[in-house]
Design an enzyme around this catalytic site. Structure first.
Site: not given
Ligand SMILES: NC(=O)c1ccc[n+]([C@@H]2O[C@H](COP(=O)([O-])OP(=O)(O)OC[C@H]3O[C@@H](n4cnc5c(N)ncnc54)[C@H](O)[C@@H]3O)[C@@H](O)[C@H]2O)c1
Length: 383
Positions: A144, A179, A181-182, A185
């Protein structure tokens, strides 16, 4: 290509599976279905209704011919993950399977601990499984832009040239996450970089901006989720939900914080470019994936203007900032790598926001039923 999507049931993952299948790629995937439970824990629901995963998979098979070879699997279950990768033999592994919420990680120790274990151990488990079962596959790992924080310097794509005491080197650009969380990452990024140097894995670490947008189909089983609760709703998605129920938009603090953003459609285009143009063996490369830099107030104004087109009177009410973050700061990230590979931004943001409001209006009652979940209650500092 054979693409294995870890996190295939999530906001990005479910969309990406469809986008890649439409381009003729063969899709495998895993998800522990944790996101569904986290949003329930926050007392909320996806604004856009979604169906159980078995119904999603049935729809996928009907629409794309090839089934999605899906496993309900936690990445931290290393033995099961090894079997999955050994059987699927991917060319590409896209790692989206992490808990993506800063507020969720800031709730208390159990949540901070969970997010770090889930994300950092899950990534380590995946790196070892790739080493042992598909060492030639390309890892596309979602990081991120929040890893960098808001330094008073322009932000390069992962690395920068630095001169110190008369010597020069190319070093990872400092990470200053805001955070727990960050920080998870950030740890991931260092682990992926190390695994490339250690074992010759190939990886693209995507520093993604905040994603906005709906993904709706005439077959609603293909819809992706869109959350609006304080932990799992991202700023613009939340603002659109507030607009359709007549709740004032709530920028935090002065609303002058700057961030990188991109639409869901642009995120799909960028991830596809990374997937179809793999890193070389042993290479760890970093892409800053964003389309525009805007302030939170800019987002609120965009939603207000789009709301007017639908006859919605949209109010904006600044909130005391629950986070610890700079509100007036420099922010100029580079994002050349994806453009060099051919990224051409699609619809402009005001059009995407109008489409979002149109998609959300039929679901205003389900959002209104959970309206209290939009207000921030998680505070970064408790005193
Ligand atoms: N959506 C955004 O704006 C955004 C921005 C920057 C980075 N990201 C990154 O993109 C990725 C996906 O984001 P998203 O918005 O689709 O989130 P999301 O939570 O909708 O998708 C993540 C999926 O991974 C699954 N998951 C989590 N931990 C798991 C594990 N240990 N084993 C198996 N499955 C697991 C969850 O059930 C979920 O369905 C994340 O890594 C997030 O940090 C998202």
């Amino acid at each position: 290509m054979r693409v294995f999507i870890a996190g295939a049931d999530g906001y990005l993952g479910w969309t990406l599976a469809q986008h890649l299948a439409r381009k003729g790629h063969v899709i495998g995937g895993a998800d522990a279905l944790l996101r569904r439970g986290w949003v329930e824990e926050m007392g909320s629901v996806s604004a856009i209704p979604i169906v159980p995963v078995d119904e999603r998979l049935a729809a996928f098979g009907e629409h794309f011919g090839e089934p999605l070879r899906f496993l309900e699997l936690n990445l931290c279950d290393h033995a099961a993950l090894c079997v999955a990768l050994a059987e699927f033999q991917p060319d590409v592994v896209v790692h989206l399977a992490e808990c993506p919420s800063a507020p969720y990680s800031m709730m208390d120790f159990p949540h901070a601990d969970f997010v770090q274990r889930n994300n950092v151990s899950g990534t380590l488990s995946l790196l070892f499984a790739m080493r042992d079962h598909c060492p030639k596959a390309h890892l596309v790992k979602l990081g991120t832009m929040g890893e960098y924080g808001t330094p008073n310097l322009d932000i390069p794509e992962g690395f920068f040239e630095v001169e110190y005491r008369g010597r020069r080197d190319r070093l990872p650009f400092p990470r200053q996450a805001g955070s727990w969380y960050h920080w998870s990452k950030v740890f991931d990024s260092h682990h992926v970089d190390f695994a490339c140097r250690l074992w010759g894995l190939r990886a693209t670490d995507v520093m993604q901006g905040v994603v906005y947008g709906t993904w709706c189909d005439t077959d609603m089983r293909l819809n992706t989720r869109l959350d609006f609760d304080e932990a799992f709703g991202t700023a613009l998605n939340r603002f659109c939900c507030q607009a359709v129920i007549g709740q004032p938009l709530m920028p935090y603090g002065k609303g002058t914080q700057l961030r990188g953003f991109l639409s869901l459609a642009d995120s799909m285009q960028c991830l596809t470019l990374a997937i179809e143009n793999p890193a070389a063996a042993g290479e760890y490369r970093v892409f800053n994936q964003l389309r525009e830099v805007l302030s939170i107030n800019d987002l609120a104004q965009l939603v207000r203007a789009a709301g007017q087109d639908f006859g919605l009177a949209v109010e904006i009410k600044l909130q005391n900032n629950p986070r610890v973050e700079a509100e007036a700061h420099h922010y100029r990230p580079d994002s050349q790598h994806l453009r060099a590979l051919g990224f051409e931004p699609s619809l402009p943001i005001d059009e995407v926001v109008r489409n979002m409001i149109a998609d959300l209006l039929p679901h205003r009652d389900r959002i209104a039923d959970h309206a209290e979940r939009l207000a921030p209650t998680v505070r970064w500092r408790t005193s």
